[in-house]
Design a protein around this motif. Structure first.
Motif, short mmCIF file in Angstrom:
data_model
loop_
_atom_site.label_atom_id
_atom_site.label_comp_id
_atom_site.label_asym_id
_atom_site.label_seq_id
_atom_site.Cartn_x
_atom_site.Cartn_y
_atom_site.Cartn_z
N ARG A 79 0.98 -1.31 -0.12
CA ARG A 79 -0.12 0.27 -0.09
C ARG A 79 0.66 1.18 0.01
NH1 ARG A 79 -1.10 2.12 4.74
NH2 ARG A 79 -1.13 0.27 5.86
N ASN A 80 1.81 1.39 0.88
CA ASN A 80 2.80 2.35 1.08
C ASN A 80 3.72 2.40 -0.07
OD1 ASN A 80 2.61 4.21 3.68
ND2 ASN A 80 2.26 1.72 4.14
N LEU A 81 4.14 1.44 -0.66
CA LEU A 81 5.07 1.59 -1.84
C LEU A 81 4.38 1.86 -3.23
CD1 LEU A 81 7.20 -1.59 -2.62
CD2 LEU A 81 5.53 -1.00 -4.45
N MET A 82 2.99 1.57 -3.47
CA MET A 82 2.29 2.03 -4.47
C MET A 82 1.98 3.33 -4.50
SD MET A 82 2.50 -0.39 -6.36
CE MET A 82 1.52 0.19 -7.81
N ARG A 83 1.52 3.90 -3.12
CA ARG A 83 1.42 5.57 -3.03
C ARG A 83 2.55 6.32 -3.26
NH1 ARG A 83 0.36 5.67 2.08
NH2 ARG A 83 2.43 6.26 2.39
N GLU A 84 3.69 5.80 -2.63
CA GLU A 84 5.00 6.72 -2.63
C GLU A 84 5.68 6.40 -4.07
OE1 GLU A 84 6.06 8.92 -0.62
OE2 GLU A 84 4.55 8.12 1.12
N SER A 85 5.88 5.46 -4.78
CA SER A 85 6.57 5.39 -6.12
C SER A 85 5.84 4.77 -7.28
CB SER A 85 7.91 4.70 -5.73
OG SER A 85 7.31 3.39 -5.75
N PRO A 89 11.34 1.55 -8.59
CA PRO A 89 12.26 1.41 -7.76
C PRO A 89 13.33 2.72 -7.84
CG PRO A 89 12.70 -0.32 -9.34
CD PRO A 89 11.39 0.29 -9.44
N ASN A 90 13.47 3.01 -8.76
CA ASN A 90 14.21 4.45 -9.30
C ASN A 90 13.72 5.53 -9.17
OD1 ASN A 90 16.50 2.36 -9.87
ND2 ASN A 90 15.46 2.09 -11.79
N ALA A 91 12.50 5.70 -8.42
CA ALA A 91 11.94 6.95 -8.49
C ALA A 91 12.46 8.14 -7.50
CB ALA A 91 10.28 6.66 -7.74
N LEU A 108 11.56 3.02 -3.88
CA LEU A 108 10.34 2.52 -3.79
C LEU A 108 9.37 3.06 -2.72
CD1 LEU A 108 10.86 -0.96 -4.18
CD2 LEU A 108 9.43 0.13 -5.82
N LEU A 109 10.03 3.43 -1.66
CA LEU A 109 9.37 4.01 -0.42
C LEU A 109 9.67 5.35 -0.01
CD1 LEU A 109 8.79 0.55 1.99
CD2 LEU A 109 7.12 2.31 0.94
N SER A 148 5.03 0.31 13.09
CA SER A 148 5.08 -0.71 11.89
C SER A 148 4.78 0.33 10.59
CB SER A 148 4.07 -1.83 12.22
OG SER A 148 4.01 -2.30 10.84
N ILE A 149 5.21 -0.22 9.21
CA ILE A 149 4.51 0.40 8.33
C ILE A 149 3.20 0.37 8.05
CG2 ILE A 149 4.97 -1.90 6.93
CD1 ILE A 149 5.91 1.65 5.73
N ASP A 150 2.77 -0.75 8.60
CA ASP A 150 1.17 -1.00 8.62
C ASP A 150 0.51 0.22 8.99
OD1 ASP A 150 1.95 -3.57 7.30
OD2 ASP A 150 1.60 -4.46 9.48
N ASN A 151 1.12 0.99 10.05
CA ASN A 151 0.48 2.04 10.62
C ASN A 151 0.62 3.47 9.92
OD1 ASN A 151 -0.37 0.31 12.82
ND2 ASN A 151 1.59 1.03 14.02
N VAL A 152 1.31 3.33 8.68
CA VAL A 152 1.54 4.44 7.95
C VAL A 152 0.60 4.69 6.76
CG1 VAL A 152 3.16 5.72 6.56
CG2 VAL A 152 4.07 4.35 8.62
N ASN A 153 -0.15 5.74 6.79
CA ASN A 153 -1.12 5.74 5.85
C ASN A 153 -1.19 7.01 4.90
OD1 ASN A 153 -2.86 3.38 6.52
ND2 ASN A 153 -3.04 4.24 8.47
N SER A 154 -0.09 7.76 5.19
CA SER A 154 0.18 8.92 4.19
C SER A 154 1.70 9.22 4.13
CB SER A 154 -0.36 10.21 4.96
OG SER A 154 0.22 10.62 6.17
N ALA A 155 2.12 10.16 3.74
CA ALA A 155 3.69 10.53 3.41
C ALA A 155 4.30 10.61 4.98
CB ALA A 155 3.78 11.67 2.76
N TYR A 156 5.19 9.96 4.99
CA TYR A 156 5.78 9.70 6.47
C TYR A 156 7.37 10.29 6.30
CZ TYR A 156 7.82 5.59 4.36
OH TYR A 156 8.57 4.62 3.44
#
Length: 156
Positions: A79-85, A89-91, A108-109, A148-156
């Motif tokens: 979820r976070n990877l798709m939102r961020e990049s 992997p080269n974003a 990616l993140l 946890s990364i599971d608790n991240v729901n926006s840019a961190y």
């Protein structure tokens, strides 16, 4: 129009729309660079992971994370990877406040260099663009900061 003018001109847009616009601009720059023969800014350092897919990178990271006691789930990372990049992997983000300070978010993140170095996990590459190293370091950071990364729901 210059990218730096976007925040003022589009102040009414939501953060997600601004991010999408920024990603579109970055994509256009990569395409333009490719068409003109110039190097693409977002692909200057190749990813080095042994597996070649998002699923493989996440699963490889999860195995390392389990061994290191770093919490996180496939779903939370994806979820976070798709939102961020969007899975690139080269974003690289060359337009936000970190980039303005000379430390753009990468991979990616979307990790900045100082955070990557501070939360690097032994056994992974020191290349911030390496998908497994990027995911694992970002999850280590998220675990320390948010549990946890599971608790991240926006840019961190």
């Amino acid at each position: 129009m210059q990218i730096s003018a976007l925040p003022k001109k589009f102040a009414h847009m939501t953060r997600a729309k601004k991010f999408s616009l920024g990603m579109a601009a970055a994509g256009a720059a990569v395409v333009a660079g490719s068409l003109t023969g110039a190097p693409a800014a977002s692909a200057t350092t190749p990813a080095q992971s042994s597996s070649g897919s998002i699923s493989g990178w996440i699963n490889e990271s999860l195995a390392i994370m389990r061994a290191q006691g770093i919490p996180g789930s496939y779903h939370g990372i994806h979820r976070n990877l798709m939102r961020e990049s969007s899975g690139n992997p080269n974003a690289i983000n060359n337009w936000d406040s970190n980039a303005a300070k000379g430390i753009p978010s990468k991979g990616l993140l979307q990790v900045i260099d100082p955070t990557f170095r501070a939360y690097h996990v032994p056994g992974t590459s020191w290349n911030i663009y390496d998908p497994v190293a990027n995911i694992t370091a970002a999850c280590n950071y998220a675990a320390q900061r948010y549990g946890s990364i599971d608790n991240v729901n926006s840019a961190y």
